[in-house]
Design a protein around this motif. Structure first.
Motif, short mmCIF file in Angstrom:
data_model
loop_
_atom_site.label_atom_id
_atom_site.label_comp_id
_atom_site.label_asym_id
_atom_site.label_seq_id
_atom_site.Cartn_x
_atom_site.Cartn_y
_atom_site.Cartn_z
N ASN A 30 0.80 -1.22 0.00
CA ASN A 30 0.00 0.00 0.00
C ASN A 30 0.83 1.27 0.00
O ASN A 30 0.29 2.35 -0.17
CB ASN A 30 -0.94 0.01 1.21
N ARG A 31 2.12 1.18 0.22
CA ARG A 31 2.96 2.37 0.29
C ARG A 31 3.16 2.95 -1.11
O ARG A 31 3.53 2.25 -2.04
CB ARG A 31 4.32 2.00 0.88
N SER A 32 2.91 4.26 -1.25
CA SER A 32 3.15 4.90 -2.54
C SER A 32 4.61 5.35 -2.60
O SER A 32 5.16 5.84 -1.63
CB SER A 32 2.21 6.08 -2.75
N VAL A 33 5.21 5.17 -3.75
CA VAL A 33 6.61 5.55 -3.93
C VAL A 33 6.67 7.02 -4.31
O VAL A 33 6.02 7.46 -5.26
CB VAL A 33 7.27 4.69 -5.03
N GLN A 34 7.41 7.80 -3.54
CA GLN A 34 7.58 9.22 -3.82
C GLN A 34 8.73 9.39 -4.81
O GLN A 34 9.83 8.89 -4.57
CB GLN A 34 7.87 9.99 -2.54
N PRO A 35 8.50 10.10 -5.92
CA PRO A 35 9.58 10.30 -6.88
C PRO A 35 10.70 11.15 -6.30
O PRO A 35 10.46 12.08 -5.53
CB PRO A 35 8.90 11.00 -8.06
N LEU A 51 17.23 20.29 -14.83
CA LEU A 51 16.61 19.01 -14.48
C LEU A 51 15.10 19.17 -14.61
O LEU A 51 14.52 20.09 -14.04
CB LEU A 51 16.98 18.62 -13.05
N THR A 52 14.46 18.26 -15.36
CA THR A 52 13.01 18.27 -15.52
C THR A 52 12.44 17.12 -14.71
O THR A 52 12.88 15.98 -14.85
CB THR A 52 12.62 18.13 -17.01
N VAL A 53 11.46 17.44 -13.85
CA VAL A 53 10.85 16.44 -12.96
C VAL A 53 9.34 16.56 -13.01
O VAL A 53 8.80 17.57 -13.43
CB VAL A 53 11.35 16.60 -11.51
N ALA A 54 8.67 15.52 -12.52
CA ALA A 54 7.21 15.54 -12.41
C ALA A 54 6.81 16.27 -11.12
O ALA A 54 7.58 16.31 -10.15
CB ALA A 54 6.67 14.12 -12.40
N LEU A 55 5.63 16.80 -11.13
CA LEU A 55 5.06 17.46 -9.96
C LEU A 55 5.09 16.50 -8.77
O LEU A 55 4.79 15.32 -8.91
CB LEU A 55 3.62 17.87 -10.26
N GLY A 56 5.51 16.99 -7.60
CA GLY A 56 5.58 16.15 -6.41
C GLY A 56 6.92 15.48 -6.18
O GLY A 56 7.11 14.78 -5.20
N THR A 57 7.86 15.71 -7.09
CA THR A 57 9.18 15.10 -6.96
C THR A 57 10.02 15.83 -5.92
O THR A 57 9.98 17.06 -5.82
CB THR A 57 9.93 15.14 -8.32
N THR A 58 10.78 15.07 -5.14
CA THR A 58 11.75 15.63 -4.22
C THR A 58 13.10 15.63 -4.93
O THR A 58 13.54 14.59 -5.43
CB THR A 58 11.84 14.81 -2.93
N VAL A 59 13.73 16.78 -4.98
CA VAL A 59 15.06 16.88 -5.58
C VAL A 59 16.07 16.93 -4.43
O VAL A 59 15.89 17.68 -3.47
CB VAL A 59 15.20 18.13 -6.48
N GLU A 89 17.44 18.67 0.46
CA GLU A 89 16.27 18.21 -0.30
C GLU A 89 15.18 19.28 -0.32
O GLU A 89 15.01 20.01 0.65
CB GLU A 89 15.67 16.95 0.33
N HIS A 90 14.45 19.30 -1.45
CA HIS A 90 13.27 20.17 -1.55
C HIS A 90 12.25 19.44 -2.41
O HIS A 90 12.57 18.94 -3.49
CB HIS A 90 13.62 21.52 -2.18
N LYS A 91 11.00 19.40 -1.92
CA LYS A 91 9.91 18.78 -2.68
C LYS A 91 9.21 19.86 -3.49
O LYS A 91 8.81 20.90 -2.95
CB LYS A 91 8.92 18.10 -1.74
N PHE A 92 9.02 19.60 -4.78
CA PHE A 92 8.39 20.56 -5.68
C PHE A 92 6.91 20.22 -5.84
O PHE A 92 6.55 19.26 -6.52
CB PHE A 92 9.12 20.58 -7.03
N ASP A 93 6.06 21.02 -5.17
CA ASP A 93 4.61 20.82 -5.18
C ASP A 93 3.87 21.71 -6.17
O ASP A 93 2.66 21.65 -6.26
CB ASP A 93 4.04 21.07 -3.78
N VAL A 118 12.83 22.27 -13.73
CA VAL A 118 11.58 22.45 -14.46
C VAL A 118 10.61 21.40 -13.93
O VAL A 118 10.89 20.20 -13.99
CB VAL A 118 11.79 22.27 -15.98
N VAL A 119 9.48 21.85 -13.39
CA VAL A 119 8.49 20.94 -12.81
C VAL A 119 7.26 20.90 -13.71
O VAL A 119 6.65 21.93 -13.97
CB VAL A 119 8.10 21.40 -11.38
N ARG A 120 6.94 19.69 -14.19
CA ARG A 120 5.80 19.50 -15.10
C ARG A 120 4.68 18.77 -14.38
O ARG A 120 4.92 17.97 -13.48
CB ARG A 120 6.24 18.69 -16.31
N ARG A 121 3.45 19.03 -14.81
CA ARG A 121 2.29 18.38 -14.20
C ARG A 121 2.24 16.90 -14.52
O ARG A 121 1.82 16.10 -13.72
CB ARG A 121 1.01 19.05 -14.66
N GLY A 122 2.66 16.50 -15.69
CA GLY A 122 2.67 15.08 -16.09
C GLY A 122 4.00 14.46 -15.76
O GLY A 122 4.81 15.04 -15.03
#
Length: 126
Positions: A30-35, A51-59, A89-93, A118-122
């Motif tokens: 049940n644990r969701s993996v955080q990007p 660096l291009t990442v998805a929304l919710g990614t921790t860099v 670390e910083h999470k991009f919300d 660069v943080v993308r919604r998809g």
């Protein structure tokens, strides 16, 4: 004495199995993996520079040497001084483009030691 030794051995094995999987199989399913993505700090530069990442990614920025920092041009995040081996670390919300720099070796606007997230919604594009 032999019965006591066997009991201790069995108890040790049960405890070791519990340490290896403290939450059990149900929690794992049940644990969701955080990007997560990593930026390497070395030779007075950030790698990758963009660096291009998805929304919710921790860099995570990892300092491979020297004295550096990570500071958003817009002030949305800032690390303490990072010495060799330190991480930040910083999470991009929020979606968008986030420029950042090292306060010691760079400047706002991408000058010298600077980078961009660069943080993308998809999903992140490679």
């Amino acid at each position: 004495m032999r019965k006591l030794t066997m009991t201790i051995l069995l108890l040790t094995m049960v405890l070791a199995a519990g340490v290896a999987s403290p939450a059990g199989p149900r929690a794992t399913r049940n644990r969701s993996v955080q990007p997560k993505a990593t930026v390497k700090i070395s030779s007075f530069k950030f790698e990758p520079k963009v660096l291009t990442v998805a929304l919710g990614t921790t860099v995570e920025w990892v300092n491979d040497g020297g004295r550096h920092s990570v500071e958003a041009d817009n002030g949305s995040f800032k690390s303490d001084v990072l010495k060799q081996g330190d991480k930040f670390e910083h999470k991009f919300d929020k979606a968008g483009t986030f420029a950042y720099h090292c306060e010691f070796h760079g400047e706002k606007g991408g000058k010298d030691m600077a980078g961009t997230i660069v943080v993308r919604r998809g999903p992140a594009k490679k």
